[in-house]
Motif scaffolding. Structure first.
Motif, PDB file in Angstrom:
ATOM      1  N   GLY A 135      32.783  38.409  35.133  1.00 29.25           N
ATOM      2  CA  GLY A 135      32.442  39.692  35.730  1.00 29.25           C
ATOM      3  C   GLY A 135      33.320  40.790  35.167  1.00 29.25           C
ATOM      4  N   ALA A 136      33.130  42.009  35.671  1.00 26.28           N
ATOM      5  CA  ALA A 136      33.985  43.113  35.243  1.00 26.28           C
ATOM      6  C   ALA A 136      35.402  42.907  35.758  1.00 26.28           C
ATOM      7  CB  ALA A 136      33.428  44.440  35.750  1.00 26.28           C
ATOM      8  N   VAL A 137      35.530  42.404  36.992  1.00 29.39           N
ATOM      9  CA  VAL A 137      36.834  42.128  37.595  1.00 29.39           C
ATOM     10  C   VAL A 137      36.729  40.818  38.375  1.00 29.39           C
ATOM     11  CG1 VAL A 137      38.595  42.950  39.216  1.00 29.39           C
ATOM     12  CG2 VAL A 137      37.343  44.602  37.814  1.00 29.39           C
ATOM     13  N   ILE A 138      37.741  39.971  38.228  1.00 28.09           N
ATOM     14  CA  ILE A 138      37.871  38.775  39.055  1.00 28.09           C
ATOM     15  C   ILE A 138      39.217  38.891  39.763  1.00 28.09           C
ATOM     16  CG2 ILE A 138      38.055  36.267  39.124  1.00 28.09           C
ATOM     17  CD1 ILE A 138      36.356  36.179  36.576  1.00 28.09           C
ATOM     18  N   ILE A 139      39.183  38.858  41.088  1.00 27.86           N
ATOM     19  CA  ILE A 139      40.400  38.955  41.890  1.00 27.86           C
ATOM     20  C   ILE A 139      40.620  37.605  42.560  1.00 27.86           C
ATOM     21  CG2 ILE A 139      41.556  40.147  43.782  1.00 27.86           C
ATOM     22  CD1 ILE A 139      39.622  42.504  43.253  1.00 27.86           C
ATOM     23  N   TYR A 140      41.797  37.020  42.326  1.00 27.43           N
ATOM     24  CA  TYR A 140      42.080  35.700  42.895  1.00 27.43           C
ATOM     25  C   TYR A 140      43.312  35.783  43.791  1.00 27.43           C
ATOM     26  CZ  TYR A 140      43.070  30.777  43.425  1.00 27.43           C
ATOM     27  OH  TYR A 140      43.306  29.536  43.964  1.00 27.43           O
ATOM     28  N   ASN A 141      43.141  35.384  45.051  1.00 23.89           N
ATOM     29  CA  ASN A 141      44.233  35.337  46.013  1.00 23.89           C
ATOM     30  C   ASN A 141      44.742  33.904  46.062  1.00 23.89           C
ATOM     31  OD1 ASN A 141      45.769  35.067  48.453  1.00 23.89           O
ATOM     32  ND2 ASN A 141      44.835  36.962  49.204  1.00 23.89           N
ATOM     33  N   SER A 142      45.959  33.679  45.546  1.00 21.84           N
ATOM     34  CA  SER A 142      46.457  32.311  45.477  1.00 21.84           C
ATOM     35  C   SER A 142      46.913  31.784  46.837  1.00 21.84           C
ATOM     36  CB  SER A 142      47.603  32.200  44.462  1.00 21.84           C
ATOM     37  OG  SER A 142      48.677  33.031  44.831  1.00 21.84           O
ATOM     38  N   ARG A 143      47.104  32.672  47.828  1.00 18.64           N
ATOM     39  CA  ARG A 143      47.433  32.203  49.175  1.00 18.64           C
ATOM     40  C   ARG A 143      46.220  31.602  49.849  1.00 18.64           C
ATOM     41  NH1 ARG A 143      50.837  37.352  51.574  1.00 18.64           N
ATOM     42  NH2 ARG A 143      52.694  37.120  50.257  1.00 18.64           N
ATOM     43  N   THR A 144      45.100  32.305  49.754  1.00 16.09           N
ATOM     44  CA  THR A 144      43.884  31.859  50.440  1.00 16.09           C
ATOM     45  C   THR A 144      42.957  31.055  49.532  1.00 16.09           C
ATOM     46  OG1 THR A 144      42.714  33.896  49.863  1.00 16.09           O
ATOM     47  CG2 THR A 144      43.959  33.884  51.923  1.00 16.09           C
ATOM     48  N   GLU A 145      43.246  31.046  48.207  1.00 13.61           N
ATOM     49  CA  GLU A 145      42.393  30.394  47.215  1.00 13.61           C
ATOM     50  C   GLU A 145      40.967  30.943  47.264  1.00 13.61           C
ATOM     51  OE1 GLU A 145      42.704  26.147  47.109  1.00 13.61           O
ATOM     52  OE2 GLU A 145      44.875  26.179  47.306  1.00 13.61           O
ATOM     53  N   VAL A 146      40.876  32.253  47.447  1.00 14.34           N
ATOM     54  CA  VAL A 146      39.585  32.933  47.459  1.00 14.34           C
ATOM     55  C   VAL A 146      39.486  33.821  46.229  1.00 14.34           C
ATOM     56  CG1 VAL A 146      38.148  34.633  48.653  1.00 14.34           C
ATOM     57  CG2 VAL A 146      39.379  32.891  49.964  1.00 14.34           C
ATOM     58  N   ALA A 147      38.377  33.682  45.494  1.00 11.15           N
ATOM     59  CA  ALA A 147      38.123  34.519  44.325  1.00 11.15           C
ATOM     60  C   ALA A 147      37.006  35.498  44.647  1.00 11.15           C
ATOM     61  CB  ALA A 147      37.744  33.667  43.121  1.00 11.15           C
ATOM     62  N   THR A 148      37.177  36.759  44.239  1.00  6.50           N
ATOM     63  CA  THR A 148      36.175  37.801  44.434  1.00  6.50           C
ATOM     64  C   THR A 148      35.760  38.332  43.074  1.00  6.50           C
ATOM     65  OG1 THR A 148      37.244  38.417  46.503  1.00  6.50           O
ATOM     66  CG2 THR A 148      35.699  39.991  45.563  1.00  6.50           C
ATOM     67  N   LEU A 149      34.463  38.458  42.851  1.00  5.53           N
ATOM     68  CA  LEU A 149      33.949  38.957  41.585  1.00  5.53           C
ATOM     69  C   LEU A 149      33.349  40.336  41.783  1.00  5.53           C
ATOM     70  CD1 LEU A 149      33.740  35.715  41.417  1.00  5.53           C
ATOM     71  CD2 LEU A 149      32.263  36.167  39.466  1.00  5.53           C
ATOM     72  N   GLU A 150      33.558  41.209  40.805  1.00  4.18           N
ATOM     73  CA  GLU A 150      32.962  42.532  40.817  1.00  4.18           C
ATOM     74  C   GLU A 150      32.184  42.732  39.525  1.00  4.18           C
ATOM     75  OE1 GLU A 150      35.976  45.473  41.359  1.00  4.18           O
ATOM     76  OE2 GLU A 150      36.765  44.554  43.194  1.00  4.18           O
ATOM     77  N   GLY A 151      31.004  43.344  39.644  1.00  3.20           N
ATOM     78  CA  GLY A 151      30.223  43.684  38.468  1.00  3.20           C
ATOM     79  C   GLY A 151      30.540  45.089  38.001  1.00  3.20           C
ATOM     80  N   GLY A 152      29.877  45.496  36.948  1.00  2.00           N
ATOM     81  CA  GLY A 152      30.101  46.839  36.426  1.00  2.00           C
ATOM     82  C   GLY A 152      29.979  46.860  34.916  1.00  2.00           C
ATOM     83  N   SER A 153      30.200  48.028  34.347  1.00  2.00           N
ATOM     84  CA  SER A 153      29.993  48.192  32.911  1.00  2.00           C
ATOM     85  C   SER A 153      30.945  47.342  32.081  1.00  2.00           C
ATOM     86  CB  SER A 153      30.153  49.661  32.521  1.00  2.00           C
ATOM     87  OG  SER A 153      31.461  50.118  32.863  1.00  2.00           O
TER      88      SER A 153
END
Length: 201
Positions: free
Chosen positions: A138-156
């Motif tokens: 994706g445009a941005v991948i945010i990973y929280n190592s405490r919660t082991e949750v990854a969030t993806l963002e789209g975009g140009s």
């Protein structure tokens, strides 16, 4: 100046829980093509020019690495690449033969929040040998190592068409393959108790 970079390096490999434990006791090594700078007054380390950071199985490569220590002892780390050579990393997992690797235009990590951000043409994947087990892009991948949750963002800045995010999860086919490839049990042959030699049944 105490640069406690172990949390950064483990997080760059997408989570300390999955990193190879043996890496924790390995030395941290920085190298670059150009002179670096350690600013003890401002608690800052800066390296430029084909920067390579290694710690055991972990290897991080970037054009520039900038690490700053905050007044309360946390670190904010920034790694940036070039249009020809993005930031890349690879680290073995504790599972034999598995590794996590990824690329992005920039990678940021904050030890206070334990959140790592892969920014611009971001790809993170888990491999087993030459086989890709799963991949996020994706445009941005945010990973929280405490919660082991990854969030993806789209975009140009997404590597996918129309700026979309993409997740590929390969089937865990080992159990199914083992079951389907196992020979079907056959009944043992026993002599007939009703047929007699030379006589039609």
């Amino acid at each position: 100046m105490s640069l406690r970079l172990l949390p950064l390096l483990l997080a760059l490999a997408a989570g300390a829980a999955f990193a190879e434990k043996a890496d924790r006791s390995k030395p941290l090594v920085f190298s670059s093509d150009k002179p670096g700078q350690i600013d003890q007054v401002n608690q800052r380390l800066e390296l430029v020019g084909n920067v390579v950071v290694t710690k055991g199985s972990l290897a991080l490569r970037a054009e520039k690495v900038d690490v700053r220590e905050t007044r309360d002892g946390y670190h904010q780390a920034y790694a940036s690449g070039t249009s020809e050579q993005p930031v890349s990393f690879r680290q073995a997992r504790d599972v034999p033969g598995e590794a996590i690797d990824g690329t992005a235009d920039q990678v940021e990590y904050d030890t206070r929040t334990e959140v790592v951000r892969f920014i611009g043409n971001a790809r993170v994947r888990t491999t087993r040998g030459a086989m890709v087990m799963n991949e996020m892009a994706g445009a941005v991948i945010i990973y929280n190592s405490r919660t082991e949750v990854a969030t993806l963002e789209g975009g140009s800045a997404s590597p996918n068409p129309n700026g979309r995010t993409r997740i590929v999860v390969m089937p865990r086919a080992e159990a199914a393959d083992d079951a389907s490839s196992a020979p079907t049990p056959t009944l043992p042959l026993k002599p007939s108790t009703t047929l007699q030699p030379g006589k039609p049944s």
